[in-house]
Design an enzyme around this catalytic site. Sequence first.
Site, mmCIF file in Angstrom:
data_model
loop_
_atom_site.group_PDB
_atom_site.id
_atom_site.type_symbol
_atom_site.label_atom_id
_atom_site.label_comp_id
_atom_site.label_asym_id
_atom_site.label_seq_id
_atom_site.Cartn_x
_atom_site.Cartn_y
_atom_site.Cartn_z
ATOM 1 N N SER A 13 -20.953 -46.808 13.011
ATOM 2 C CA SER A 13 -21.522 -44.846 12.920
ATOM 3 C C SER A 13 -22.234 -45.121 11.454
ATOM 4 O O SER A 13 -23.626 -45.597 11.119
ATOM 5 C CB SER A 13 -19.654 -44.825 12.365
ATOM 6 O OG SER A 13 -19.841 -43.548 12.185
ATOM 7 N N HIS A 40 -20.530 -44.297 16.192
ATOM 8 C CA HIS A 40 -20.007 -42.929 16.700
ATOM 9 C C HIS A 40 -21.916 -41.930 16.497
ATOM 10 O O HIS A 40 -22.814 -42.776 15.983
ATOM 11 C CB HIS A 40 -19.551 -42.575 14.870
ATOM 12 C CG HIS A 40 -17.889 -42.834 15.231
ATOM 13 N ND1 HIS A 40 -17.532 -43.050 14.002
ATOM 14 C CD2 HIS A 40 -17.107 -43.219 15.805
ATOM 15 C CE1 HIS A 40 -16.674 -44.026 13.913
ATOM 16 N NE2 HIS A 40 -16.078 -43.817 15.085
ATOM 17 N N ASP A 131 -12.931 -46.125 11.472
ATOM 18 C CA ASP A 131 -12.482 -46.628 12.842
ATOM 19 C C ASP A 131 -12.757 -48.028 12.945
ATOM 20 O O ASP A 131 -13.888 -48.327 12.098
ATOM 21 C CB ASP A 131 -12.918 -45.553 13.641
ATOM 22 C CG ASP A 131 -12.833 -45.514 15.073
ATOM 23 O OD1 ASP A 131 -11.600 -46.463 15.639
ATOM 24 O OD2 ASP A 131 -13.697 -45.060 15.692
#
Length: 186
Positions: A13, A40, A131
């Site tokens: 991310s 992401h 995540d």
Amino acid sequence: MNNRFDAIAIGGSAGSLAVLTDILDSLPHQLRPPVVIVLHRLRNVQSEMGRLLSTKRKIVEPEDKEPVKEHCIYLAPQNYHLLIETERTFMLDYSELVNYSRPSIDMTFSSIADVYGERALGILLSGANKDGAEGLCQIIAAGGTGLVQDPRTAAFEAMPQSALEMCAAVKPLSIEDIKKFIIGET
């Protein structure tokens, strides 16, 4: 050449684009296992992420039910969870956000753990939330291998640090050592 893995999953991310590009550019063309990338990114904005990642290798956003093929690099499509089914085909899922994200690294890693088990390699890079940590632990629980970018070198340490805190078997490595590990030099 490293033949320990049948699938390599990489998640990241915030702060991961440059290191991911470095990793992808270092991969030999003859690398057999498919590489599945989950990044992401904004959901409702046109994305050219596949073009931005690497100029040396073609990166494909898979279609629903497309077979997973060796020697390929796949990028989770924008605004879909990317799963791998038992018959080693991709499934695109539009269910709820997981850890504020769609695609979710956890969901992809979890499906890779289920399908590839001990032949899976999961790698978690820089990111600002957790995540991927749970999914990486699932890869390890299935007998696979889990690596994280050393949090001290990550632009955002939350993602790799969460994995280290959740699962003692996660190995923190520098980007150079991750590249060597993928191709079997360590």
